[in-house]
Design a protein around this motif. Sequence first.
Motif, PDB file in Angstrom:
ATOM      1  N   GLU A 225       0.804  -1.113  -0.063  1.00 28.95           N
ATOM      2  CA  GLU A 225      -0.061   0.008   0.048  1.00 28.95           C
ATOM      3  C   GLU A 225       0.933   1.105   0.044  1.00 28.95           C
ATOM      4  O   GLU A 225       0.326   2.502  -0.195  1.00 28.95           O
ATOM      5  CB  GLU A 225      -0.964   0.131   1.273  1.00 28.95           C
ATOM      6  CG  GLU A 225      -0.341   0.164   2.700  1.00 28.95           C
ATOM      7  CD  GLU A 225      -1.445   0.300   3.550  1.00 28.95           C
ATOM      8  OE1 GLU A 225      -0.995   1.130   4.448  1.00 28.95           O
ATOM      9  OE2 GLU A 225      -2.322  -0.481   3.606  1.00 28.95           O
TER      10      GLU A 225
ATOM     11  N   ARG B 278       0.751   6.685  -0.414  1.00 33.14           N
ATOM     12  CA  ARG B 278      -0.002   5.570   0.236  1.00 33.14           C
ATOM     13  C   ARG B 278      -1.256   5.434  -0.687  1.00 33.14           C
ATOM     14  O   ARG B 278      -1.970   6.304  -1.152  1.00 33.14           O
ATOM     15  CB  ARG B 278      -0.366   6.035   1.552  1.00 33.14           C
ATOM     16  CG  ARG B 278      -1.428   5.033   2.300  1.00 33.14           C
ATOM     17  CD  ARG B 278      -1.650   5.014   3.797  1.00 33.14           C
ATOM     18  NE  ARG B 278      -0.752   5.735   4.597  1.00 33.14           N
ATOM     19  CZ  ARG B 278       0.323   4.908   5.052  1.00 33.14           C
ATOM     20  NH1 ARG B 278       0.318   3.795   4.793  1.00 33.14           N
ATOM     21  NH2 ARG B 278       1.322   5.451   5.697  1.00 33.14           N
ATOM     22  N   VAL B 279      -1.610   4.084  -1.017  1.00 33.19           N
ATOM     23  CA  VAL B 279      -2.793   3.878  -1.899  1.00 33.19           C
ATOM     24  C   VAL B 279      -4.079   3.798  -0.700  1.00 33.19           C
ATOM     25  O   VAL B 279      -3.974   3.087   0.334  1.00 33.19           O
ATOM     26  CB  VAL B 279      -2.546   2.398  -2.547  1.00 33.19           C
ATOM     27  CG1 VAL B 279      -4.016   1.991  -3.197  1.00 33.19           C
ATOM     28  CG2 VAL B 279      -1.635   2.309  -3.362  1.00 33.19           C
TER      29      VAL B 279
ATOM     30  N   VAL C 104      -4.583   7.919  -4.414  1.00 36.49           N
ATOM     31  CA  VAL C 104      -3.322   7.757  -3.436  1.00 36.49           C
ATOM     32  C   VAL C 104      -3.329   9.214  -2.901  1.00 36.49           C
ATOM     33  O   VAL C 104      -3.809  10.213  -3.378  1.00 36.49           O
ATOM     34  CB  VAL C 104      -1.970   7.346  -4.423  1.00 36.49           C
ATOM     35  CG1 VAL C 104      -2.109   6.040  -5.054  1.00 36.49           C
ATOM     36  CG2 VAL C 104      -1.882   8.559  -5.244  1.00 36.49           C
TER      37      VAL C 104
END
Length: 185
Positions: A85, A113-114, A128
């Motif tokens: 992630e 960060r996803v 993101v």
Amino acid sequence: MAENQEQVPTTTESPAPGVPFEIPVLPLQNTTLFPGTLAPLLVGSTRSIAAVEAALATQEKLIAAVSARSENTTGSNALPIDLYEVATLVMVKRMIRSDDSLQLIVQGADRVRVLGWTQEQPFLKARVEILPELTVVDPEEVEALRRNVQSLIQQALAMLPQVPHEVRAAILGAGDPIQLAYFLA
């Protein structure tokens, strides 16, 4: 095998930290990219080529490079669950197109960060956000560790005379401990 080399015009603007945005995703097998690093990538799956082409269609030429959790995961079969992630937002600097693949030179820009997956076909796309810059909590300890690491690097380089001068200069001249860690990783 016809080759077509393209210099990719780019801007240096990344989205603002903490502001979510949607971006094509390039799954990476056995590779992790870091901010500030320049790296070559070979993209061969139809799905990954589509993601790169979507990124190149934008003014910023940005794509999220996400490492796969397993070495058996490829760009053509990667599912969101197969990917980490935290990724690196990379800018495509140069592309060479051949009959069945793309050779890229990319430069890491930021850690992202996803937040969620928005598309799986014809390529992966995610929502993101840019993560905040890493901060040094204890500057004196970090500086001591940086000097120790550079000393070890000097010892290793003494045993490796074939390492190009430019690489030596980049490693030994790194004053920022975070960039040194990214470079070594």
